[in-house]
Design an enzyme around this catalytic site. Structure first.
Site, PDB file in Angstrom:
ATOM      1  N   TRP A   1       0.833  -1.202   0.000  1.00 37.85           N
ATOM      2  CA  TRP A   1       0.000   0.000   0.000  1.00 37.85           C
ATOM      3  C   TRP A   1       0.873   1.260   0.000  1.00 37.85           C
ATOM      4  CZ3 TRP A   1      -0.851   3.886   3.753  1.00 37.85           C
ATOM      5  CH2 TRP A   1      -1.818   4.837   3.345  1.00 37.85           C
TER       6      TRP A   1
ATOM      7  N   GLY B   1      16.175  -7.552   1.568  1.00 33.31           N
ATOM      8  CA  GLY B   1      16.653  -8.303   2.725  1.00 33.31           C
ATOM      9  C   GLY B   1      16.484  -7.517   4.009  1.00 33.31           C
TER      10      GLY B   1
ATOM     11  N   ASN C   1      15.078  -8.395   9.519  1.00 29.54           N
ATOM     12  CA  ASN C   1      13.815  -9.083   9.747  1.00 29.54           C
ATOM     13  C   ASN C   1      13.519 -10.180   8.741  1.00 29.54           C
ATOM     14  OD1 ASN C   1      13.198  -7.707  11.998  1.00 29.54           O
ATOM     15  ND2 ASN C   1      11.592  -6.434  11.106  1.00 29.54           N
TER      16      ASN C   1
ATOM     17  N   GLU D   1      21.298 -11.007   5.671  1.00 27.13           N
ATOM     18  CA  GLU D   1      21.957 -11.010   6.984  1.00 27.13           C
ATOM     19  C   GLU D   1      21.730 -12.359   7.662  1.00 27.13           C
ATOM     20  OE1 GLU D   1      20.987  -7.546   9.275  1.00 27.13           O
ATOM     21  OE2 GLU D   1      21.352  -6.226   7.613  1.00 27.13           O
ATOM     22  N   TYR D   2      22.725 -13.252   7.591  1.00 27.55           N
ATOM     23  CA  TYR D   2      23.991 -13.212   6.878  1.00 27.55           C
ATOM     24  C   TYR D   2      24.223 -14.576   6.271  1.00 27.55           C
ATOM     25  CZ  TYR D   2      24.620  -9.250  10.036  1.00 27.55           C
ATOM     26  OH  TYR D   2      24.426  -8.102  10.730  1.00 27.55           O
TER      27      TYR D   2
ATOM     28  N   ASP E   1      26.492  -1.211  14.973  1.00 25.10           N
ATOM     29  CA  ASP E   1      25.901  -2.325  15.726  1.00 25.10           C
ATOM     30  C   ASP E   1      26.996  -3.266  16.236  1.00 25.10           C
ATOM     31  OD1 ASP E   1      23.410  -1.310  15.095  1.00 25.10           O
ATOM     32  OD2 ASP E   1      23.047  -2.715  13.465  1.00 25.10           O
TER      33      ASP E   1
ATOM     34  N   TRP F   1      23.282   4.626   7.546  1.00 26.46           N
ATOM     35  CA  TRP F   1      22.000   4.052   7.946  1.00 26.46           C
ATOM     36  C   TRP F   1      21.513   4.934   9.070  1.00 26.46           C
ATOM     37  CZ3 TRP F   1      19.124   0.071   5.999  1.00 26.46           C
ATOM     38  CH2 TRP F   1      17.930  -0.171   6.704  1.00 26.46           C
TER      39      TRP F   1
END
Ligand code: NAG
Ligand code: NAG
Length: 475
Positions: free
Chosen positions: A50, A82, A85, A125-126, A191, A341
């Site tokens: 949507w 990708g 999640n 990942e990954y 991260d 990011w």
């Protein structure tokens, strides 16, 4: 300057809401729309039809995104597939089968053409992790080479987002083949620490912290850049990743704020991004600007990046100074450029800097000219050998959840789910888009157990002290 856009930023409340037209089309060379997924038929899958498509009175975000080129003809707009999640298993199954690879590639190129994307960014990942298999390393390389051929013959580019972790590089990446296939490699040098560890640290330190020992000595930008180059990735293909968000914890004791201070809980969610354990840079700088008295801002000895705390909330993040140092480092190492990011958590309204998008603009300016000197790495000292060695854990990228499917055998909600009978592992549950979950089993690092209360791996003694949980593992 490679900039990712989190498409779901459009659903954030208040000043955090960010739609495609909030992008400044002049500041990035490459803009990447995150994310598309992989369907069970091996075709690329639109994840938020949507919002992303025009049909059924949709919001046309794909077309509006690629239309940003009308305001900057040099801009390259691509689609990422990708993300965290999506998990790894589906990609592993697709990459091992030549027919499925072809279906995936053909459907992806068709989607790009339909919406005028200039290429693809693969964000698996990954490979070989999180439900993948050892053969993923070769299959991933084969997939990239085939994608590269098809995309190039259609006048499009191929990039990939890759891990900065040594175990993931060793296990999943055939670097010489990747170097052949990729136009740009987006190195996720962030991260590196986060709320999945029971202590505070910086998520994207340029250099190791002097007290780092063991595997933690490798969890920094400089290690990752050198390791990728040593394995055969040319510096000229590497875009250096910088997080425009902080990783945040809740300190166990508000008076213990140095790196490695205990923090067994994620930081409270930010007001706009609404996810525990992270705050957008825009949220951090806005909170600091509007309530300067509440915050203490510091740099650890030998480090270049800021951290800040307010009560028990503790965040490691980047600011104007630290991103300039990173851009300078990238330039000194002849890297291709910078990657962020993500663009939607820079100070895009200019609420707390003299101009909007100060972090991205500062990186562009530094990389393309006004070089500043990169400080040398700090000396490594040996300190307190009785300090616990830290568990190594997988790194994560930002997760979002819009729908919540009903419980199944191992998943009751999106995110990390406990196995009530065995706390040495847990399940990472991602909604599969058709009413169920994709579950990936993850083991807790040695010495830790999964805390059903806090939904993360924590020191065994801390978890056992929670009381009536994990009785089988706490005996
Ligand atoms: C960024 O943070 C560092 C601490 O790491 C501090 O010294 C510097 O002044 C900050 N830069 C700006 C522009 O606020
Ligand atoms: C999602 O999960 C549900 C329930 O387990 C299952 O019926 C469905 O086939 C799954 N869909 C995909 C695309 O894997």
């Amino acid at each position: 300057m490679v900039c990712y856009l989190e498409s779901w930023a459009v659903y954030r409340p208040g000043k955090g809401s960010f739609d495609v037209e909030d992008v400044d089309p002049k500041i990035c060379s490459h803009l990447i729309f995150a994310f598309a997924g992989l369907g069970s038929n091996s075709k690329i899958k639109v994840l938020d039809p949507w919002h992303e498509l025009c049909k059924d009175y949709g919001e046309c975000a794909y077309n509006r995104f690629t239309a940003l080129k009308e305001k900057n003809s040099a801009l390259v707009t691509t689609l990422a597939i990708g993300g965290w999640n999506e998990g790894s298993t589906k990609y592993s199954n697709m990459a091992m089968d030549p027919a499925k690879r072809k279906t995936f590639i053909d459907s992806s190129i068709a989607l790009c053409k339909d919406h005028k994307f200039d290429g693809l960014d693969l964000d698996w990942e990954y490979p070989s992790m999180r439900g993948g298999k050892p053969q993923d390393k070769q299959n991933f390389a084969t997939l990239l080479l085939e994608m590269s051929d098809s995309l190039h013959s259609n006048g499009m580019i191929l990039t990939a987002a890759v891990s900065a972790g040594k175990d993931k590089i060793d296990g999943g990446y055939d670097v010489p083949k990747m170097a052949q296939a990729l136009d740009i490699m987006n190195l996720m040098t962030y991260d590196l620490h986060g709320d999945w560890e029971p202590f505070v640290h910086h998520q994207s330190g340029l250099y190791p912290y002097p007290d780092d020992t063991g595997d933690n000595k490798n969890l920094n930008v400089d290690f990752a850049v050198n390791y990728w180059m040593e394995k055969g990735m040319p510096s000229s293909k590497i875009a250096l990743g910088v997080p425009l968000y902080g990783r945040c914890w809740t300190l166990d004791d508000a008076s213990k704020t140095d790196y490695y201070s205990p923090a067994s809980q994620p930081g409270e969610a930010g007001p706009w991004t609404e996810e525990p354990g992270m705050w957008g840079y825009n949220e951090i700088c806005y909170a600091q600007t509007t309530h300067p008295d509440q915050w203490t801002i510091k740099t650890a000895p030998g480090m270049n990046e800021p951290y800040a705390y307010r009560g028990r909330l503790w965040c490691s993040y980047e600011n104007h100074t630290s991103v300039a140092i990173k851009a300078s480092y990238a330039k000194e190492h002849n890297l291709a450029g910078m990657m962020v990011w993500s663009i939607d958590t820079d100070d895009f309204r200019g609420d707390c800097n003299a101009r909007p998008y100060d972090l991205i603009k500062t990186m562009v300016e530094t990389f393309s000219g006004g070089i500043i000197t990169v400080p040398p790495p700090p000396p490594t000292t040996t300190r307190d050998p009785s300090a616990p060695t830290e568990p190594t854990t997988s790194t994560t990228t930002t997760t979002t959840t819009t729908v919540k499917p009903p419980p199944d055998d191992v998943c009751t909600e999106p995110g990390n789910n406990a196995d009530p009978n065995d706390c040495t592992h847990y399940y990472e549950c991602a909604p599969n888009g058709s009413g169920g979950y994709d579950a990936t089993e993850e083991k807790c690092p040695a010495g830790t157990l999964f805390s059903p209360t806090n939904h993360l791996c924590d020191w065994a003694k801390t978890v056992c002290a929670e009381g009536n949980v994990c009785v089988n593992d706490c005996a």
